[in-house]
Design an enzyme around this catalytic site. Structure first.
Site, short mmCIF file in Angstrom:
data_model
loop_
_atom_site.label_atom_id
_atom_site.label_comp_id
_atom_site.label_asym_id
_atom_site.label_seq_id
_atom_site.Cartn_x
_atom_site.Cartn_y
_atom_site.Cartn_z
N LEU A 53 0.93 -1.23 0.40
CA LEU A 53 -0.10 -0.32 0.11
C LEU A 53 1.00 0.96 0.05
O LEU A 53 1.78 1.27 0.67
CB LEU A 53 -0.75 -0.09 1.59
CG LEU A 53 -2.02 -1.31 1.21
CD1 LEU A 53 -2.80 -1.27 2.08
CD2 LEU A 53 -3.06 -0.53 0.14
N ASP A 54 0.34 1.66 -0.62
CA ASP A 54 1.34 3.38 -0.59
C ASP A 54 1.36 3.72 0.69
O ASP A 54 -0.12 3.65 1.45
CB ASP A 54 0.25 4.61 -2.22
CG ASP A 54 0.72 4.27 -3.37
OD1 ASP A 54 1.16 3.34 -3.10
OD2 ASP A 54 -0.38 4.96 -4.07
N ARG A 55 2.27 4.37 0.62
CA ARG A 55 2.48 5.18 2.70
C ARG A 55 1.75 5.40 2.81
O ARG A 55 0.91 6.36 4.70
CB ARG A 55 3.70 6.25 2.42
CG ARG A 55 3.86 6.73 3.60
CD ARG A 55 5.64 7.90 3.85
NE ARG A 55 6.23 8.20 4.90
CZ ARG A 55 7.16 8.72 5.40
NH1 ARG A 55 8.15 8.13 4.33
NH2 ARG A 55 7.31 8.58 6.57
#
Length: 461
Positions: free
Chosen positions: A221-223
């Site tokens: 997942l993106d930050r």
């Protein structure tokens, strides 16, 4: 007198050379003794003491489930290699997960790994390469020095009870094979340059529970994205899950999107600026990478030429959940492939509605936004939302709604359906040709993070 004196020197010199030759031969015999094992006619090891002192012996290879093949089978891909297929490298990693992978690979490069075949006619251990397949009963020998080898170098921060409670509060589901967390926004999934604390590191520190192995990532997942993140608790389950996520993306290119059963489903909620022209549909737009600032940064974009080398097939299903007169729309996004920044780019470029808080792909839209003051009714609603009692990683979890001057990314993996890996592994280990087509699924739902819930309440007021 010179004759006898010279004769004595020649005799002494020859004795010295003979002794030196004996030493060299003895050293050579020792080196060969270190590298081999002598087996007598009855098949017993006559140098058991030497083997015990010089080699670290792994357990005999037994029939085991191939995690990658199991994952492909669960994903609907037929395969005949669900069991008994494993390389020497993978068997060492299975038996010794604490050994650094770089060390194991180095041992193979230096030809210091031996295999004793289960074949009676080939009892003498021989060198083995990393990719050679194991047979039932084979045993692997490593240099005894691996017992003293350090584990993978990980920065060991002091344990904190506050951190432990926070990380444990993220757990949504846990069984013998997987652990699922509700990742908070702002926390990176993996370590890297400029990243001090990442979720994989925290999981290794606080989520092992009774296991010796640390949970392994199987997707990302993106930050700044939040929501459901799955990790395998063992190497076998991680391999199966990784194969499922990979096959999900690969199989979408050739499948009938309407009729094919999706063994893995992910649903994201996103708040976007504007409103799509249609209430729902499927976005099929290939993505590619562009390098900016002389290679210092990159950006994903929709590719006009699908034949370009960097073009990657990407499909997203979407539907409108609700819209607001204030210019925002809630979308449910189902990525049928797993490309980097897929949802963010499809929303910004294909639908023309960038996600709130996505300044990389929706900067122009954010510049035109007007700051919305938080109404008193929304304040009261927001006060009812349970806040995090602690924030040991300074993630600013209480901020970032659309009422703030700089809102956080409003993208959340809210729902996921995936096969019950624990049950599938039990069936595969119990029955060699188990039918995994009807393995039950697990459905997981993660509540919205505070800033998105606050925006929801604001737009619903």
């Amino acid at each position: 007198m010179a004759g006898p004196w010279l004769l004595r020197r020649v005799v002494n010199r020859s004795r010295q050379l003979s002794a030196a030759s004996d030493d060299i031969e003895t050293l050579y015999r020792c080196q060969c003794h270190y590298a081999t094992t002598v087996i007598d006619a009855q098949g017993h090891n006559r140098n058991e003491n030497v083997k015990g002192n010089k080699w670290f012996t792994l357990p005999p290879f037994t029939a085991t489930v191939n995690g990658a093949a199991l994952g492909r089978e669960l994903a609907g891909v037929k395969t005949d290699n669900s069991t008994n297929t494993m390389t020497a490298l993978k068997w060492i990693q299975r038996c010794c997960p604490e050994l650094p992978k770089s060390l194991v690979q180095k041992l193979f490069r230096l030809r210091q790994v031996r295999r004793e075949s289960s074949n009676v006619e080939e009892q003498k251990p021989k060198r083995v390469s990393a990719k050679e397949s194991m047979n039932i009963g084979d045993r692997i020998f490593l240099p005894i020095t691996v017992e003293k080898s350090p584990s993978e170098k990980v920065i060991d921060y002091p344990s904190s009870e506050e951190e432990r409670k926070f990380v444990h509060s993220l757990e949504m589901y846990k069984d013998s094979e997987i652990v699922v967390v509700n990742k908070p926004p702002g926390m990176p999934v993996q370590g890297g340059i400029g990243i001090k604390r990442s979720l994989d590191e925290l999981a290794a520190k606080y989520m092992r529970h009774e296991y010796s192995e640390a949970p392994r990532l199987v997707h990302r997942l993106d930050r700044d994205c939040s929501g459901l993140l799955v990790m395998g608790r063992t190497q076998l389950s991680a391999s199966a899950l990784h194969s499922i996520f990979r096959e999900k993306t690969f199989g979408t290119q050739n499948e009938d999107l309407e009729s094919k059963k999706r063994i893995l489903q992910k649903k994201y909620w996103a708040l976007v600026i504007g409103c799509p022209r249609r209430s729902g549909g499927i976005i099929s737009a290939p993505l590619g990478k562009l390098m900016l600032d002389n290679g210092k940064s990159e950006r994903i974009t929709i590719m006009s030429d699908v034949r370009a080398p960097s073009s990657q097939y990407a499909v997203t299903e979407y539907r409108i959940i609700g819209s607001s007169e204030k210019g925002y729309t809630w979308l449910e996004l189902s990525p049928l492939t797993g490309r980097k920044h897929q949802l963010r780019v499809h929303c910004a470029e294909a639908l023309g509605t960038p996600i709130v808080g996505d300044y990389k792909y929706g900067w122009q839209a954010h510049r035109k936004l007007k700051h919305l003051p938080l109404l008193s009714s929304a304040v009261n609603l927001g006060m009812q939302i349970p806040r995090q009692k602690t924030d040991p990683f300074n993630l600013r979890l209480g901020n970032g709604s659309i009422s703030d001057k700089q809102p956080h990314l409003h993208l959340h993996c809210k729902e996921m359906v995936l096969p019950n890996i624990s049950l599938a592994l039990q069936q595969a280990q119990a029955v060699s040709e188990a039918d995994l087509a009807d393995v039950e699924s697990i459905k997981l739902v993660a509540p919205l993070p505070f800033h998105m819930q606050k925006s929801w309440d604001y737009l619903s007021s």
